[in-house]
Design a protein around this motif. Structure first.
Motif, mmCIF file in Angstrom:
data_model
loop_
_atom_site.group_PDB
_atom_site.id
_atom_site.type_symbol
_atom_site.label_atom_id
_atom_site.label_comp_id
_atom_site.label_asym_id
_atom_site.label_seq_id
_atom_site.Cartn_x
_atom_site.Cartn_y
_atom_site.Cartn_z
ATOM 1 N N VAL A 193 114.274 -70.250 -40.296
ATOM 2 C CA VAL A 193 114.509 -71.162 -41.417
ATOM 3 C C VAL A 193 115.201 -72.419 -40.902
ATOM 4 N N ALA A 194 114.685 -73.578 -41.294
ATOM 5 C CA ALA A 194 115.333 -74.856 -41.010
ATOM 6 C C ALA A 194 115.994 -75.345 -42.296
ATOM 7 N N VAL A 195 117.248 -75.831 -42.187
ATOM 8 C CA VAL A 195 118.026 -76.208 -43.371
ATOM 9 C C VAL A 195 118.440 -77.667 -43.295
ATOM 10 N N LEU A 196 118.267 -78.378 -44.406
ATOM 11 C CA LEU A 196 118.797 -79.735 -44.549
ATOM 12 C C LEU A 196 119.229 -79.904 -45.998
ATOM 13 N N LEU A 197 120.537 -79.773 -46.257
ATOM 14 C CA LEU A 197 121.067 -79.837 -47.625
ATOM 15 C C LEU A 197 121.579 -81.249 -47.921
ATOM 16 N N VAL A 228 112.859 -88.539 -46.501
ATOM 17 C CA VAL A 228 112.043 -87.379 -46.138
ATOM 18 C C VAL A 228 112.931 -86.336 -45.460
ATOM 19 N N GLY A 229 113.533 -86.734 -44.360
ATOM 20 C CA GLY A 229 114.376 -85.834 -43.585
ATOM 21 C C GLY A 229 113.636 -85.347 -42.357
ATOM 22 N N LEU A 230 113.945 -85.926 -41.190
ATOM 23 C CA LEU A 230 113.280 -85.525 -39.950
ATOM 24 C C LEU A 230 113.410 -84.029 -39.678
ATOM 25 N N PRO A 231 114.582 -83.394 -39.927
ATOM 26 C CA PRO A 231 114.661 -81.946 -39.707
ATOM 27 C C PRO A 231 113.705 -81.145 -40.587
ATOM 28 N N VAL A 232 113.399 -81.655 -41.776
ATOM 29 C CA VAL A 232 112.415 -80.995 -42.640
ATOM 30 C C VAL A 232 111.040 -81.055 -41.990
ATOM 31 N N VAL A 233 110.652 -82.248 -41.570
ATOM 32 C CA VAL A 233 109.339 -82.442 -40.962
ATOM 33 C C VAL A 233 109.215 -81.636 -39.670
ATOM 34 N N GLU A 234 110.244 -81.689 -38.827
ATOM 35 C CA GLU A 234 110.181 -80.970 -37.558
ATOM 36 C C GLU A 234 110.225 -79.459 -37.775
#
Length: 370
Positions: free
Chosen positions: A274-278, A289-295
């Protein structure tokens, strides 16, 4: 080509130019995939990788010098920062004026102007710039937005949220050719993506309040209580680094990795479930967008994000987790536990992604033959 050679010449080496306010490693990686273009930028981000700059025509310049460089160059196609990026409005307007004046003086055809839009935050929402000075600034910004938008020939919206905002707030852009191409990646080719057999949660990003690392740490004890084998890896750096380290000092299942090379970041993303970006909105910023979401998606991770990202609706529609930015720790923990328990196969995550990277598809559409 290098930054030094372009700057020394006082002009861009290529007729296609991209304007950037800031330049970071992800932009450099992308530049090697996009159609060749000179990049004129204002400053470097903390994660600028000089090795990735090799082979690119880069010109570091403030607004006045950027305009001078563009006026001296044979610019036929220019990509400007999107009109609702208020921090770069004056730079974009000055650059476009320089390009247009140069083309007229040289009696050459009008340059094609394009933009890639992912803004999902209204720059004029309260409490933006109160008082007389604030009103004057908002008045000027509104007119510069209209001027820059009015010069744009083609626009790609990278998120539905951006398309909705521009439709409501920037009527001057309606004349441009436009299309929605979601900012979704294809599968990363950095290595095998089938080794996610551990309950590993990954945070990649700046250790700042706006990236939600505090919210993640507040929820983490409840995650471990429900999933005793869960592990958390925090990758990044930033002003909250000491606070992060103190918060996990007595938690052996949590690892903090400070500013690793990109290859190591990819290794963590290949392993994580799971990748998290809160993301947390601030007075002047909202996650586009959020690069950690895309990656995370590109590495086959399930994603937990907040409703702040412009991809929130897409994530919710495709089996990922989305919570409100002010969700209590128990709700964040429950969402993480659900994602770990369901353990979506990597192939399932990747199957939802497009055949062509969204940004590459956007570039091809923007710069297609006239």
């Amino acid at each position: 080509m290098t930054t030094a050679s372009a700057a020394g010449a006082g002009r861009t080496a290529l007729p296609r130019v991209r304007l950037y306010e800031t330049l970071r490693t992800a932009h450099l990686e992308r530049a090697h995939e996009l159609a060749p273009a000179s990049i004129v930028y204002r400053r470097r981000r903390y994660d600028f990788d000089t090795a990735l700059a090799r082979g690119l025509d880069l010109v570091e310049a403030g607004p006045a010098r950027a305009a001078w460089v563009l006026a001296r160059s044979d610019v036929r196609e220019v990509e400007v920062n999107e009109p609702l990026m208020v921090s770069s409005l004056r730079r974009s307007a000055l650059a476009l004026a320089a390009v247009d004046l140069s083309r007229r003086v040289r009696r050459r055809p009008r340059a094609l102007v394009v933009t890639y839009a992912i803004a999902n935050d209204d720059p004029f929402r309260p409490p933006a710039r109160p008082g007389p000075a604030g009103r004057a600034r908002r008045w000027l910004d509104a007119r510069l937005i209209a001027r820059v938008a009015g010069r744009v020939d083609r626009v790609v919206f990278g998120t539905p949220a951006a398309q909705e905002l521009y439709g409501a707030r920037v009527p001057a852009l309606r004349h441009a050719d436009q299309v929605l191409l979601p900012a979704l990646p294809t599968a990363c080719t950095c290595g095998p993506l089938d080794g996610k057999d551990v309950d590993e949660v990954l945070f990649v990003g700046a250790f700042e309040e706006r990236k939600g690392v505090r919210e993640l740490l507040a929820a983490w004890p409840a995650v471990v209580a429900a999933r005793p084998g869960a592990r958390l890896t925090l990758v990044g750096k930033g002003p909250l680094l000491d606070e992060v380290r103190a918060a996990v000092a007595d938690r052996p299942e949590v690892t903090v990795v400070v500013d690793p090379p990109r290859a190591e970041v990819h290794a963590h993303q290949r392993r994580a479930a799971v990748a998290v970006l809160l993301s947390q909105r601030t007075r002047t910023w909202r996650e586009q967008v959020g690069l950690p979401v895309v990656e995370g998606l590109a590495h086959g991770c399930a994603v937990l994000a907040t409703t702040e990202t412009g991809l929130a609706a897409w994530l919710a529609d495709h089996g990922h987790g989305v919570v409100a930015p002010d969700a209590p720790p128990a709700e964040v923990a429950a969402a993480l536990v659900d994602l770990l328990a369901s353990r979506r196969p990597v192939a399932s995550v990747l199957a939802d992604l497009p055949e062509v990277d969204g940004r590459l598809a956007a570039d091809a559409w923007l710069l297609r033959a006239r």
